[in-house]
Scaffold this motif. Structure first.
Motif, PDB file in Angstrom:
ATOM      1  N   ALA A   5      54.066 102.650  30.418  1.00 23.97           N
ATOM      2  CA  ALA A   5      54.364 101.468  30.741  1.00 23.97           C
ATOM      3  C   ALA A   5      52.985 100.738  30.772  1.00 23.97           C
ATOM      4  CB  ALA A   5      54.780 102.054  32.599  1.00 23.97           C
ATOM      5  N   LEU A   6      51.848 101.499  31.128  1.00 24.64           N
ATOM      6  CA  LEU A   6      50.502 100.847  30.565  1.00 24.64           C
ATOM      7  C   LEU A   6      50.772 100.192  29.652  1.00 24.64           C
ATOM      8  CD1 LEU A   6      47.160 101.721  32.563  1.00 24.64           C
ATOM      9  CD2 LEU A   6      46.994 101.180  29.727  1.00 24.64           C
ATOM     10  N   LEU A   7      50.764 100.244  28.275  1.00 23.92           N
ATOM     11  CA  LEU A   7      50.563 100.100  27.020  1.00 23.92           C
ATOM     12  C   LEU A   7      51.974  98.264  26.922  1.00 23.92           C
ATOM     13  CD1 LEU A   7      51.378 102.929  24.824  1.00 23.92           C
ATOM     14  CD2 LEU A   7      49.175 101.192  24.812  1.00 23.92           C
ATOM     15  N   GLY A   8      53.049  98.300  27.408  1.00 24.24           N
ATOM     16  CA  GLY A   8      54.053  96.952  28.158  1.00 24.24           C
ATOM     17  C   GLY A   8      53.326  96.482  29.074  1.00 24.24           C
ATOM     18  N   ALA A   9      52.270  96.747  29.611  1.00 27.54           N
ATOM     19  CA  ALA A   9      52.161  95.638  30.694  1.00 27.54           C
ATOM     20  C   ALA A   9      51.054  95.122  30.305  1.00 27.54           C
ATOM     21  CB  ALA A   9      51.142  97.124  31.341  1.00 27.54           C
ATOM     22  N   HIS A  10      50.422  95.676  29.435  1.00 27.01           N
ATOM     23  CA  HIS A  10      49.115  95.389  28.352  1.00 27.01           C
ATOM     24  C   HIS A  10      50.088  94.666  27.391  1.00 27.01           C
ATOM     25  CE1 HIS A  10      45.921  95.882  25.023  1.00 27.01           C
ATOM     26  NE2 HIS A  10      45.127  94.979  27.005  1.00 27.01           N
ATOM     27  N   ALA A  11      51.201  95.086  26.946  1.00 26.91           N
ATOM     28  CA  ALA A  11      51.280  94.179  25.726  1.00 26.91           C
ATOM     29  C   ALA A  11      51.658  93.230  26.289  1.00 26.91           C
ATOM     30  CB  ALA A  11      52.344  94.808  24.735  1.00 26.91           C
ATOM     31  N   ALA A  12      52.342  93.031  27.416  1.00 23.00           N
ATOM     32  CA  ALA A  12      52.962  91.359  27.889  1.00 23.00           C
ATOM     33  C   ALA A  12      51.823  90.521  28.597  1.00 23.00           C
ATOM     34  CB  ALA A  12      53.459  92.309  29.120  1.00 23.00           C
ATOM     35  N   SER A  13      50.240  90.910  28.629  1.00 25.30           N
ATOM     36  CA  SER A  13      49.308  90.832  28.876  1.00 25.30           C
ATOM     37  C   SER A  13      49.016  90.325  30.092  1.00 25.30           C
ATOM     38  CB  SER A  13      48.994  89.397  28.868  1.00 25.30           C
ATOM     39  OG  SER A  13      49.027  89.076  27.103  1.00 25.30           O
ATOM     40  N   ALA A  14      49.645  91.575  30.838  1.00 28.06           N
ATOM     41  CA  ALA A  14      49.400  91.490  32.694  1.00 28.06           C
ATOM     42  C   ALA A  14      48.002  91.911  32.622  1.00 28.06           C
ATOM     43  CB  ALA A  14      49.979  92.883  33.201  1.00 28.06           C
ATOM     44  N   TRP A  15      47.994  90.899  34.145  1.00 29.29           N
ATOM     45  CA  TRP A  15      45.851  91.469  34.507  1.00 29.29           C
ATOM     46  C   TRP A  15      45.954  90.551  36.410  1.00 29.29           C
ATOM     47  CZ3 TRP A  15      41.544  92.646  31.671  1.00 29.29           C
ATOM     48  CH2 TRP A  15      40.635  92.456  32.313  1.00 29.29           C
ATOM     49  N   PRO A  16      45.361  91.862  36.980  1.00 29.43           N
ATOM     50  CA  PRO A  16      44.243  93.087  36.183  1.00 29.43           C
ATOM     51  C   PRO A  16      45.184  94.108  36.120  1.00 29.43           C
ATOM     52  CG  PRO A  16      44.092  93.241  38.308  1.00 29.43           C
ATOM     53  CD  PRO A  16      44.845  91.673  38.455  1.00 29.43           C
ATOM     54  N   LEU A  17      45.354  94.687  35.212  1.00 29.98           N
ATOM     55  CA  LEU A  17      46.358  95.599  34.615  1.00 29.98           C
ATOM     56  C   LEU A  17      45.522  97.563  35.331  1.00 29.98           C
ATOM     57  CD1 LEU A  17      48.627  97.820  33.396  1.00 29.98           C
ATOM     58  CD2 LEU A  17      47.256  97.565  31.526  1.00 29.98           C
ATOM     59  N   ILE A  18      46.047  98.177  36.274  1.00 27.54           N
ATOM     60  CA  ILE A  18      45.257  99.178  37.311  1.00 27.54           C
ATOM     61  C   ILE A  18      45.700 100.403  37.244  1.00 27.54           C
ATOM     62  CG2 ILE A  18      44.523  99.724  39.290  1.00 27.54           C
ATOM     63  CD1 ILE A  18      44.768  97.053  40.223  1.00 27.54           C
ATOM     64  N   ALA A  19      45.320 101.634  36.832  1.00 26.54           N
ATOM     65  CA  ALA A  19      46.400 102.930  36.528  1.00 26.54           C
ATOM     66  C   ALA A  19      45.611 103.755  37.508  1.00 26.54           C
ATOM     67  CB  ALA A  19      45.492 103.304  35.195  1.00 26.54           C
ATOM     68  N   VAL A  20      46.569 104.608  37.712  1.00 26.99           N
ATOM     69  CA  VAL A  20      45.988 105.580  38.969  1.00 26.99           C
ATOM     70  C   VAL A  20      46.656 106.862  38.747  1.00 26.99           C
ATOM     71  CG1 VAL A  20      46.856 105.777  41.551  1.00 26.99           C
ATOM     72  CG2 VAL A  20      46.722 103.272  40.783  1.00 26.99           C
ATOM     73  N   ASP A  21      45.889 107.771  38.570  1.00 31.69           N
ATOM     74  CA  ASP A  21      46.010 109.215  38.365  1.00 31.69           C
ATOM     75  C   ASP A  21      44.941 109.965  39.075  1.00 31.69           C
ATOM     76  OD1 ASP A  21      48.301 110.406  36.044  1.00 31.69           O
ATOM     77  OD2 ASP A  21      46.402 111.760  37.142  1.00 31.69           O
ATOM     78  N   VAL A  22      44.686 111.426  39.196  1.00 27.03           N
ATOM     79  CA  VAL A  22      43.980 112.302  39.439  1.00 27.03           C
ATOM     80  C   VAL A  22      43.474 113.149  38.603  1.00 27.03           C
ATOM     81  CG1 VAL A  22      45.606 112.479  41.384  1.00 27.03           C
ATOM     82  CG2 VAL A  22      46.491 114.223  39.710  1.00 27.03           C
ATOM     83  N   VAL A  23      43.705 112.686  37.223  1.00 31.55           N
ATOM     84  CA  VAL A  23      43.604 113.558  36.410  1.00 31.55           C
ATOM     85  C   VAL A  23      41.635 112.540  35.536  1.00 31.55           C
ATOM     86  CG1 VAL A  23      43.861 114.715  33.759  1.00 31.55           C
ATOM     87  CG2 VAL A  23      45.108 115.254  35.392  1.00 31.55           C
ATOM     88  N   GLU A  24      41.076 113.192  35.421  1.00 22.32           N
ATOM     89  CA  GLU A  24      39.980 111.961  35.122  1.00 22.32           C
ATOM     90  C   GLU A  24      40.166 111.959  33.222  1.00 22.32           C
ATOM     91  OE1 GLU A  24      37.647 109.909  36.201  1.00 22.32           O
ATOM     92  OE2 GLU A  24      37.941 110.649  38.251  1.00 22.32           O
ATOM     93  N   GLU A  25      40.812 112.699  32.216  1.00 21.86           N
ATOM     94  CA  GLU A  25      41.071 112.524  31.243  1.00 21.86           C
ATOM     95  C   GLU A  25      41.692 111.574  30.918  1.00 21.86           C
ATOM     96  OE1 GLU A  25      39.042 116.344  31.728  1.00 21.86           O
ATOM     97  OE2 GLU A  25      41.081 115.626  32.760  1.00 21.86           O
ATOM     98  N   LYS A  26      43.056 111.253  31.548  1.00 19.53           N
ATOM     99  CA  LYS A  26      44.300 109.975  31.607  1.00 19.53           C
ATOM    100  C   LYS A  26      43.895 109.376  32.106  1.00 19.53           C
ATOM    101  CE  LYS A  26      48.022 113.965  32.316  1.00 19.53           C
ATOM    102  NZ  LYS A  26      49.601 113.836  33.016  1.00 19.53           N
TER     103      LYS A  26
END
Length: 377
Positions: A210-231
């Motif tokens: 979904a993040l890749l799709g939003a980036h391809a759609a030129s979303a801004w800002p594009l915010i990622a939320v998780d609890v794993v730092e590597e992700k």
């Protein structure tokens, strides 16, 4: 024919799965395809949280069952009345078979196919019951019309989409669930426009798609939320403008501060009603909260009812990315080839069928994004 396959005979095994071994790799008999069906040599299959939710019992299915739904392969045999495929075709599976005639199919929403949903719930194919039997003669059921954790499988021809043969199998498999679901949620369901703000809660294979799709759609800002730092680090490399570790503070407050009131689109991919409530709280007035996760059937989600009217808020579900697979899978593959959807970067582990239980341990503890079982070719 005789086929090695991963069988789940009962749900609810406790982890670690490497010890409890909920999936047993068995030699089964696979019967030939019937009318409207094809036999496929499986080349690669992905491990998905939808499989894990059946293994741990949060998404009940009838048992016993040959598991797996995100996969790709080569057609090796045609059943009767199959006109759209030829032996040697490469295909990606669609985990909802689509009859083409019910009201949702006729209305352009084939992922809601009513006969397809009924067949999946019963562990059957669209045209027939089971093609699997074990050495005792017991029939085994099909997972989501695919049963991709097997060297060969039989599926409805309506569960397959032809693709170019030169696409590597370990990449092609991703388009059968993670990419179709995540990218489709952005493009088909949310219809994100250039410059609109998006937050993605949960960075597994679907969330990162979904993040890749939003980036391809030129979303801004594009915010990622998780609890794993590597992700979160991977999300930043894939185009996230902001990354928030939800275990380190108030993610909702951070999102509302970044966006001066909330995002226009919040996408929840965890399958948790608590995370969905966070996503709703992070959505601005007039915005849309979209969920692609699958919580256990008894889980409930509530919102302040007045906000739906007074703030013109929308809550939407997206199943399989609201996709038309025969249209969307080739389109997303073209975007991958053009460098717009680098889905190959979601692949974290390659494994053999015999290592499948260890793979689900990695999926459960969050140390893997997409793992691919590679079959001998």
């Amino acid at each position: 024919m005789r086929v090695r396959a991963a069988v789940l005979r009962e749900m609810g095994h406790a982890g670690p799965f490497a010890h409890s071994k909920p999936l047993s790799v068995e030699s089964l008999t696979l019967s030939p395809p019937g009318n409207g069906e094809i036999r496929v040599r499986v080349l690669a299959a992905g491990l998905c949280h939808s499989d894990l939710s059946v293994i741990n019992g949060s998404r009940p299915r009838p048992m016993p069952m040959v598991m797996g739904h995100e996969a790709t392969g080569e057609v090796v045999e045609l059943g009767g009345h199959v006109r759209d495929f030829a032996v040697g075709d490469r295909v990606v599976f669609s985990f909802v078979p689509m009859c083409g005639h019910c009201l949702p199919c006729a209305s352009g929403r084939p992922v809601l196919c009513e006969p397809g949903a009924a067949a999946n719930a019963q562990g059957q194919l669209l045209e027939s019951a089971s093609h699997w039997t074990d050495d005792s003669g017991q029939p085994l059921l099909h997972h989501l019309g695919v049963s991709g954790f097997a060297e060969y499988t039989v599926v409805s021809a309506r569960s397959a989409v032809r693709i170019d043969a030169d696409l590597p199998a370990e990449i092609a498999a991703l388009f059968g669930c993670a990419v179709m679901t995540g990218v489709g949620a952005v493009i088909n369901t949310a219809r994100v426009q250039s410059g609109e703000s998006v937050a993605v809660f949960g960075l597994g294979g679907v969330g990162l798609s979904a993040l890749l799709g939003a980036h391809a759609a030129s979303a801004w800002p594009l915010i990622a939320v998780d609890v794993v730092e590597e992700k979160l680090a991977l999300a930043r490399r894939l185009g996230a403008s902001h990354c928030i570790n939800a275990s380190h503070g108030d993610a909702v407050a951070e999102i509302r501060d970044i966006t001066s009131g909330g995002v226009e689109h919040a996408i929840e991919s965890v399958g948790s009603e608590a995370v969905l409530a966070q996503a709703y709280a992070a959505t601005r007035r007039g915005g849309t909260t979209l969920t692609v996760g699958l919580p256990a059937p008894g889980r409930m989600f509530s919102v302040p009812a007045v906000s739906l009217v007074a703030e013109e808020r929308t809550v939407k579900g997206s199943y399989m990315g609201s996709a038309v697979p025969s249209r969307d899978i080739p389109r997303y593959i073209d975007l991958y080839r053009a460098g717009r959807l680098p889905v190959d970067r979601l692949l974290t582990h390659r494994l053999k069928l015999d290592d499948i239980n260890e793979g689900f341990d990695r999926l459960a503890d969050g140390t893997a994004i997409r793992q691919i079982i590679e079959f001998d070719t």
